[in-house]
Write a protein that holds these residues in place. Structure first.
Motif, PDB file in Angstrom:
ATOM      1  N   TRP A  59       0.864  -1.266  -0.042  1.00  6.95           N
ATOM      2  CA  TRP A  59       0.039  -0.087  -0.002  1.00  6.95           C
ATOM      3  C   TRP A  59       0.837   1.192   0.069  1.00  6.95           C
ATOM      4  O   TRP A  59       2.183   1.151   0.292  1.00  6.95           O
ATOM      5  N   SER A  60       0.218   2.211  -0.339  1.00  7.01           N
ATOM      6  CA  SER A  60       1.284   3.622  -0.348  1.00  7.01           C
ATOM      7  C   SER A  60       1.017   4.419   1.026  1.00  7.01           C
ATOM      8  O   SER A  60      -0.221   4.255   1.343  1.00  7.01           O
ATOM      9  N   GLY A  61       2.018   4.920   1.306  1.00 13.08           N
ATOM     10  CA  GLY A  61       1.867   5.833   2.816  1.00 13.08           C
ATOM     11  C   GLY A  61       1.042   6.881   2.526  1.00 13.08           C
ATOM     12  O   GLY A  61       0.831   7.577   1.418  1.00 13.08           O
ATOM     13  N   ALA A  62       0.138   7.218   3.645  1.00 16.56           N
ATOM     14  CA  ALA A  62      -0.676   8.441   3.442  1.00 16.56           C
ATOM     15  C   ALA A  62       0.054   9.923   3.337  1.00 16.56           C
ATOM     16  O   ALA A  62      -0.505  10.477   2.550  1.00 16.56           O
ATOM     17  N   SER A  63       0.961   9.799   4.205  1.00 14.25           N
ATOM     18  CA  SER A  63       1.345  11.443   4.102  1.00 14.25           C
ATOM     19  C   SER A  63       2.676  11.484   3.082  1.00 14.25           C
ATOM     20  O   SER A  63       2.634  12.476   2.518  1.00 14.25           O
ATOM     21  N   ASP A  64       3.409  10.734   2.648  1.00 12.36           N
ATOM     22  CA  ASP A  64       4.409  10.697   1.757  1.00 12.36           C
ATOM     23  C   ASP A  64       4.270   9.997   0.479  1.00 12.36           C
ATOM     24  O   ASP A  64       4.981  10.258  -0.468  1.00 12.36           O
ATOM     25  N   GLY A  65       3.427   9.205   0.475  1.00 12.61           N
ATOM     26  CA  GLY A  65       3.268   8.544  -0.944  1.00 12.61           C
ATOM     27  C   GLY A  65       4.015   7.343  -1.157  1.00 12.61           C
ATOM     28  O   GLY A  65       3.952   6.663  -2.325  1.00 12.61           O
ATOM     29  N   ARG A  66       5.033   7.038  -0.090  1.00  9.81           N
ATOM     30  CA  ARG A  66       5.966   5.923  -0.426  1.00  9.81           C
ATOM     31  C   ARG A  66       5.101   4.452  -0.448  1.00  9.81           C
ATOM     32  O   ARG A  66       4.372   4.428   0.248  1.00  9.81           O
ATOM     33  N   GLU A  67       5.601   3.614  -0.995  1.00 10.93           N
ATOM     34  CA  GLU A  67       5.313   2.233  -0.906  1.00 10.93           C
ATOM     35  C   GLU A  67       5.447   1.459   0.230  1.00 10.93           C
ATOM     36  O   GLU A  67       6.699   1.436   0.695  1.00 10.93           O
ATOM     37  N   ARG A  68       4.489   1.004   0.896  1.00 12.35           N
ATOM     38  CA  ARG A  68       4.796   0.299   2.340  1.00 12.35           C
ATOM     39  C   ARG A  68       4.529  -1.268   1.995  1.00 12.35           C
ATOM     40  O   ARG A  68       3.706  -1.221   1.172  1.00 12.35           O
ATOM     41  N   ARG A  69       5.025  -2.155   2.861  1.00 16.09           N
ATOM     42  CA  ARG A  69       4.526  -3.510   2.574  1.00 16.09           C
ATOM     43  C   ARG A  69       4.968  -4.059   3.987  1.00 16.09           C
ATOM     44  O   ARG A  69       5.627  -3.703   4.746  1.00 16.09           O
ATOM     45  N   ALA A  70       4.079  -5.190   4.083  1.00 14.87           N
ATOM     46  CA  ALA A  70       4.158  -6.090   5.534  1.00 14.87           C
ATOM     47  C   ALA A  70       3.895  -7.332   5.112  1.00 14.87           C
ATOM     48  O   ALA A  70       2.866  -7.715   4.098  1.00 14.87           O
ATOM     49  N   ILE A  71       4.644  -8.435   5.723  1.00 17.16           N
ATOM     50  CA  ILE A  71       3.957  -9.704   5.400  1.00 17.16           C
ATOM     51  C   ILE A  71       2.742 -10.063   6.023  1.00 17.16           C
ATOM     52  O   ILE A  71       2.171  -9.615   7.087  1.00 17.16           O
ATOM     53  N   LYS A  72       1.973 -10.643   5.265  1.00 14.73           N
ATOM     54  CA  LYS A  72       0.684 -11.313   5.666  1.00 14.73           C
ATOM     55  C   LYS A  72       1.283 -12.724   6.738  1.00 14.73           C
ATOM     56  O   LYS A  72       1.769 -13.318   6.544  1.00 14.73           O
ATOM     57  N   GLU A  73       0.610 -12.460   7.871  1.00 11.90           N
ATOM     58  CA  GLU A  73       0.735 -13.512   8.946  1.00 11.90           C
ATOM     59  C   GLU A  73      -0.309 -14.508   8.839  1.00 11.90           C
ATOM     60  O   GLU A  73      -1.616 -14.363   8.304  1.00 11.90           O
ATOM     61  N   LEU A  74       0.409 -15.740   9.202  1.00 12.61           N
ATOM     62  CA  LEU A  74      -0.469 -16.958   9.264  1.00 12.61           C
ATOM     63  C   LEU A  74      -0.845 -17.219  10.766  1.00 12.61           C
ATOM     64  O   LEU A  74      -0.834 -16.372  11.505  1.00 12.61           O
ATOM     65  N   GLU A  75      -1.816 -18.141  10.925  1.00 10.45           N
ATOM     66  CA  GLU A  75      -2.409 -18.491  12.267  1.00 10.45           C
ATOM     67  C   GLU A  75      -1.044 -18.675  13.013  1.00 10.45           C
ATOM     68  O   GLU A  75      -0.165 -19.332  12.600  1.00 10.45           O
ATOM     69  N   PRO A  76      -1.144 -18.183  14.393  1.00  4.72           N
ATOM     70  CA  PRO A  76      -0.105 -18.378  15.041  1.00  4.72           C
ATOM     71  C   PRO A  76      -0.036 -19.869  15.836  1.00  4.72           C
ATOM     72  O   PRO A  76       1.120 -20.093  16.367  1.00  4.72           O
ATOM     73  N   SER A  77      -0.804 -20.517  15.516  1.00  6.11           N
ATOM     74  CA  SER A  77      -0.993 -22.021  16.082  1.00  6.11           C
ATOM     75  C   SER A  77       0.272 -22.832  15.569  1.00  6.11           C
ATOM     76  O   SER A  77       0.676 -22.703  14.295  1.00  6.11           O
TER      77      SER A  77
END
Length: 100
Positions: A59-77
């Motif tokens: 997704w793009s950052g709200a204030s600066d427009g840079r692209e952000r990324r985060a890993i999709k988490e699995l179930e913690p079990s």
């Protein structure tokens, strides 16, 4: 299961093997890095998943427009981690079987 298919399609078995071996060497070098076996396996799955860009949300950052990324988490079990490992092995087995 869809994520496993995408992972198998975008990452070579060699990359997965190198990452897995490196994680086991890290564990052998200093066991204090991982709280227990479940912690090690969770980190192993996380490292293998980061090899593919399909494991990330973008997704793009709200204030600066840079692209952000985060890993999709699995179930913690622990079951989810084990199921992921078994499914990953199966996907690479099927891919190798189809290549021959």
């Amino acid at each position: 299961m869809k994520e496993l298919v995408r992972l198998a399609a975008t990452v070579s078995g060699r990359e997965v093997a190198i990452t897995t071996i490196a994680m086991y060497l890290l564990q052998a070098h200093d066991r204090r890095l991982f709280k227990n076996e479940v912690g090690f396996r969770s980190q192993l799955v996380r490292r293998v998943r980061t090899l593919s860009t399909t494991s990330f949300s973008h997704w793009s950052g709200a204030s600066d427009g840079r692209e952000r990324r985060a890993i999709k988490e699995l179930e913690p079990s622990g079951f989810a981690v084990t199921r992921f490992r078994i499914s990953l092995r199966y996907c690479f087995y099927e891919k190798a079987r189809q290549a021959t």
